[in-house]
Structures are given as C-alpha cells and as structure tokens.
Design an enzyme around this catalytic site. Structure first.
Site, short mmCIF file in Angstrom:
data_model
loop_
_atom_site.label_atom_id
_atom_site.label_comp_id
_atom_site.label_asym_id
_atom_site.label_seq_id
_atom_site.Cartn_x
_atom_site.Cartn_y
_atom_site.Cartn_z
N GLN A 65 0.86 -1.19 0.00
CA GLN A 65 0.00 0.00 0.00
C GLN A 65 0.89 1.24 0.00
O GLN A 65 0.39 2.35 -0.10
CB GLN A 65 -0.88 0.02 1.25
N HIS A 121 -1.57 1.33 -4.18
CA HIS A 121 -1.99 2.73 -4.04
C HIS A 121 -1.11 3.69 -4.82
O HIS A 121 -1.08 4.88 -4.53
CB HIS A 121 -2.02 3.11 -2.55
N SER A 147 -2.25 -0.76 9.45
CA SER A 147 -3.32 -0.73 10.45
C SER A 147 -4.52 -1.55 9.97
O SER A 147 -5.46 -1.77 10.73
CB SER A 147 -3.74 0.72 10.72
C1 BJW Z 1 4.78 -0.61 12.52
C2 BJW Z 1 5.99 0.04 12.76
C3 BJW Z 1 7.15 -0.74 12.67
C4 BJW Z 1 4.44 1.48 12.96
N1 BJW Z 1 7.06 -2.05 12.36
N2 BJW Z 1 4.69 -1.89 12.23
C5 BJW Z 1 -15.44 -1.06 2.72
C6 BJW Z 1 -15.81 -0.66 3.98
C7 BJW Z 1 -15.64 0.66 4.39
C8 BJW Z 1 -15.08 1.61 3.53
C9 BJW Z 1 -14.71 1.20 2.28
C10 BJW Z 1 -14.88 -0.11 1.88
N3 BJW Z 1 -14.42 -0.22 0.61
C11 BJW Z 1 -13.94 0.99 0.21
C12 BJW Z 1 -14.11 1.87 1.20
C13 BJW Z 1 -13.72 3.31 1.19
C14 BJW Z 1 -12.24 3.54 1.42
C15 BJW Z 1 -11.84 2.97 2.78
O1 BJW Z 1 -11.26 1.91 2.90
N4 BJW Z 1 -12.09 3.71 3.84
C16 BJW Z 1 -11.71 3.26 5.19
C17 BJW Z 1 -10.89 4.32 5.86
C18 BJW Z 1 -12.94 2.90 5.95
N5 BJW Z 1 -11.43 2.93 0.36
C19 BJW Z 1 -11.25 3.55 -0.80
O2 BJW Z 1 -11.78 4.62 -1.05
C20 BJW Z 1 -10.39 2.85 -1.83
N6 BJW Z 1 -11.02 2.82 -3.09
C21 BJW Z 1 -12.01 1.97 -3.37
O3 BJW Z 1 -12.37 1.11 -2.58
O4 BJW Z 1 -12.54 2.12 -4.64
C22 BJW Z 1 -13.82 1.55 -4.89
C23 BJW Z 1 -14.80 2.48 -4.24
C24 BJW Z 1 -14.84 3.81 -4.61
C25 BJW Z 1 -15.76 4.64 -4.02
C26 BJW Z 1 -16.62 4.16 -3.03
C27 BJW Z 1 -16.54 2.83 -2.64
C28 BJW Z 1 -15.63 1.98 -3.26
C29 BJW Z 1 -9.10 3.61 -2.06
C30 BJW Z 1 -8.22 3.60 -0.87
C31 BJW Z 1 -6.97 4.43 -1.17
C32 BJW Z 1 -6.15 4.68 0.09
N7 BJW Z 1 -5.16 5.65 -0.20
C33 BJW Z 1 -4.22 6.04 0.83
C34 BJW Z 1 -3.45 7.27 0.33
C35 BJW Z 1 -2.40 6.89 -0.71
C36 BJW Z 1 -1.52 8.04 -1.06
C37 BJW Z 1 -0.74 8.54 0.13
O5 BJW Z 1 0.11 7.81 0.68
O6 BJW Z 1 -0.99 9.67 0.52
O7 BJW Z 1 -3.33 4.95 1.11
S1 BJW Z 1 -4.98 6.32 2.42
C38 BJW Z 1 -3.66 5.65 3.37
O8 BJW Z 1 -4.08 4.49 4.09
C39 BJW Z 1 -2.61 5.20 2.37
C40 BJW Z 1 -2.15 3.91 2.95
O9 BJW Z 1 -1.61 3.08 1.95
C41 BJW Z 1 -3.42 3.34 3.54
C42 BJW Z 1 -3.18 2.33 4.63
O10 BJW Z 1 -2.48 2.87 5.70
P1 BJW Z 1 -1.36 1.99 6.39
O11 BJW Z 1 -0.31 1.70 5.40
O12 BJW Z 1 -1.98 0.86 7.06
O13 BJW Z 1 -0.73 3.04 7.43
P2 BJW Z 1 -1.18 3.40 8.92
O14 BJW Z 1 -0.46 4.64 9.29
O15 BJW Z 1 -2.65 3.41 9.03
O16 BJW Z 1 -0.66 2.19 9.80
C43 BJW Z 1 0.72 1.98 10.07
C44 BJW Z 1 0.83 0.70 10.87
O17 BJW Z 1 2.20 0.41 11.05
C45 BJW Z 1 0.22 0.81 12.29
O18 BJW Z 1 -0.58 -0.35 12.52
C46 BJW Z 1 1.44 0.80 13.22
O19 BJW Z 1 1.18 0.15 14.46
C47 BJW Z 1 2.43 0.03 12.40
N8 BJW Z 1 3.87 0.29 12.65
N9 BJW Z 1 5.81 1.30 13.05
C48 BJW Z 1 5.88 -2.64 12.17
N10 BJW Z 1 8.44 -0.25 12.91
#
Ligand code: BJW
Length: 250
Positions: free
Chosen positions: A104, A122, A192
């Site tokens: 991601q 992503h 997360s």
């Molecule tokens: C460590 C550590 C160490 C720290 N060692 N660990 C179903 C249900 C509900 C909602 C939806 C659904 N389907 C779709 C949705 C809507 C939405 C969504 O999911 N919303 C949720 C928030 C509820 N999804 C979308 O809109 C997606 N599109 C889609 O589904 O299209 C079809 C559609 C369209 C319209 C309507 C419905 C469907 C697109 C999602 C795109 C996400 N984009 C981002 C931004 C990318 C660009 C950027 O970087 O700026 O991607 S958002 C952001 O979150 C980014 C990340 O890739 C993504 C995930 O975050 P990640 O990587 O998990 O980071 P953190 O910070 O959250 O977590 C870090 C973790 O590391 C923590 O757990 C720490 O504990 C840990 N950690 N140090 C190991 N040393």
C-alpha cells in the site's frame, strides 16, 4: 518467541508466500506512518488531505504535502524490513516457490531494496500526472517551483497515487486477487488494516486456506492466525533466520 518458531516452521514449507505491507514498514527508514499523531502535517489530517475533494478545494496545500513526502521518500533509505522482504523473495523464487509483494506504500522503497515482484496497490509518489490529461511525468528530485505545479497539458500535477474514493489500478488489484489462488502464507506487515479493499485480503486469504501472520508493533483488528509483535525491521530478519538459517543477506 513461541509464535515466531511456529510461523518460521510454516514459512519453511510454504510454496507460495504473499506479503502485504503498509506505512509501518517504512517508519524505520524515517518516513511517517499515515495514521496517528505522527502522520499529521502542519495541523492537517492525512485522511482528509488524501482525497480528490481536498485537491479540488486547495491544490496548493495538497501538492505541497505530497511534494514534501516525495522528497522525504527519495531521501530515505530502505531498512532491514525492506531488505528482509527482498531476501524472502530471492529465497522462495530461488527454491522454485512463488512470491508476491502487495504494497500500500507509495514510497518506492521496496523496489529500491531489491524486491522485484512489487504490486503497488496505491500508486507511487515519485510519479505525478496532469490532473486534466492524465499524462504521467517523473519530476526531478528537487522541490517544485510552485504549489500547485503546472502539468504538461494545462492542468495541475497531482501524485500518481490512489486517493479515498478512487479505484485501485486494475492490473494491481487483479494481481493481488490472483495471488490469493496460490498463497500458502500471507504476511501482513506494518499496516493498520483499516483501508479497503487491501484490508479485505486477509480474510480472503484465510478463507482460501492460507496461514495469516501479522507483523506490527501493536496488534490491529486484522483477523490473523499469528501475531508477531515488534518492529518489522527486527521481527522479519529474525523470522527469516529462524526459517532458513542466517546465511549472508546480500
Ligand atoms: C509498525 C511500525 C514498525 C508502525 N514495524 N509496524 C469497505 C468498507 C468501508 C469503507 C470502504 C470499503 N471499501 C472501500 C471503502 C472506502 C475507502 C476505505 O477503505 N475507507 C476506510 C478508511 C474505511 N477505500 C477507498 O476509497 C479505496 N477505493 C475503493 O475502494 O474504490 C472503490 C470504491 C470507490 C468509491 C466508493 C466505494 C468503493 C481507495 C483507498 C486508497 C487509500 N489511499 C491512501 C493514500 C495513498 C496516497 C498517500 O500515501 O498519501 O493509502 S490512504 C492511506 O491508508 C494510504 C495507505 O496506503 C493506507 C493504509 O495505511 P497503512 O499503510 O496501514 O498506514 P497506517 O499509518 O494506518 O498504519 C501503520 C501501521 O504500522 C500501524 O498499525 C502501526 O502500528 C504500524 N507500525 N511502526 C511494524 N516499525
């Protein structure tokens, strides 16, 4: 660590391994995670900025945030977690197994660590595109001259990443789904697990019979069989050493 041993045993016999990574993998490279206090920038919540609506309302603000992150990603170095994942790929592929890395992350650090089969769910922050025409460009590794930065076709440049409400690149999503068909083990590292559709891969892999393992500094809501709690840069090298012996890491 008991769980580390049992995961290592399963890893040793797995023929197909899929790794799903998130921002936590790059924290040990000095990059900020997405969520939590560390992800906020100049008082702005990343989950608000990473949307088409935010870019439409304030392209200067969103461009500056992404340009700052682009430059940070380019300046960062892959860490022990990125290297361990690349080592796992070499080991498995060398032994005739299958491997896929679904990330991601947009920071390009997996590829720079030597991973070859990288599926960017992503997008990639080092590539930008004209928001009108969609034409892609790879900007020089220096700050933009203006925010927003004009694109080649009269629009603004926007990062080639997937914002909330946007659809994931079809080829990347197809590759992720295809990997579920041969995956014996899914390692979910540093995410997360709250953003869909990526977060849904865990339950689908488990339903398809894969062993599911989370590597994270804290337990998330992901429904996995095993949790290895600790920094990925420490846990993954230990896991690989336990599974395959601590041969030179290359
Ligand atoms: C460590 C550590 C160490 C720290 N060692 N660990 C179903 C249900 C509900 C909602 C939806 C659904 N389907 C779709 C949705 C809507 C939405 C969504 O999911 N919303 C949720 C928030 C509820 N999804 C979308 O809109 C997606 N599109 C889609 O589904 O299209 C079809 C559609 C369209 C319209 C309507 C419905 C469907 C697109 C999602 C795109 C996400 N984009 C981002 C931004 C990318 C660009 C950027 O970087 O700026 O991607 S958002 C952001 O979150 C980014 C990340 O890739 C993504 C995930 O975050 P990640 O990587 O998990 O980071 P953190 O910070 O959250 O977590 C870090 C973790 O590391 C923590 O757990 C720490 O504990 C840990 N950690 N140090 C190991 N040393």
């Amino acid at each position: 660590m008991h769980d580390l041993r049992s995961v290592a045993m399963a890893l040793r016999t797995a023929r197909g391994v899929v790794v799903l990574t998130g921002a936590g993998v790059s924290v040990e490279s000095g990059l900020r995670p997405f969520r939590g206090a560390d992800g906020w920038w100049k008082g702005h919540d990343p989950t608000v900025l990473a949307t088409p609506e935010a870019f439409a309302a304030d392209p200067a603000l969103v461009s500056e945030w992404y340009d700052t992150r682009r430059l940070a990603a380019l300046a960062a170095q892959p860490n022990a977690a990125h290297r361990a994942i690349s080592r796992l790929e070499r080991h498995l592929v060398g032994a005739g197994g299958r491997f896929a890395l679904l990330t991601q992350n947009v920071d390009d650090l997996h590829r720079r660590a030597g991973s070859e089969h990288v599926v960017e769910l992503h997008g990639n922050i080092t590539v930008w595109r004209d928001h009108r025409s969609g034409r892609k460009v790879t900007p020089e590794p220096v700050p933009f001259t203006a925010y927003p930065q004009p694109g080649p076709d009269g629009g603004w440049l926007r990062p080639d990443v997937v914002w909330f409400g946007e659809v994931l690149p079809t080829a990347a999503w197809n590759a992720a789904e295809a990997a579920l068909s041969w995956c014996d083990m899914l390692l979910v590292v540093g995410t997360s697990s709250v953003v869909f559709p990526a977060a849904g891969l865990v339950e689908r892999a488990a339903a398809a019979g894969a062993v599911t393992v989370e590597v994270n500094v804290e337990a998330t809501y992901a429904r996995v069989e095993h949790r290895l709690v600790g920094p990925a840069g420490e846990v993954l090298p230990r896991l690989l050493d336990e599974a395959f012996g601590n041969a030179p890491r290359g």
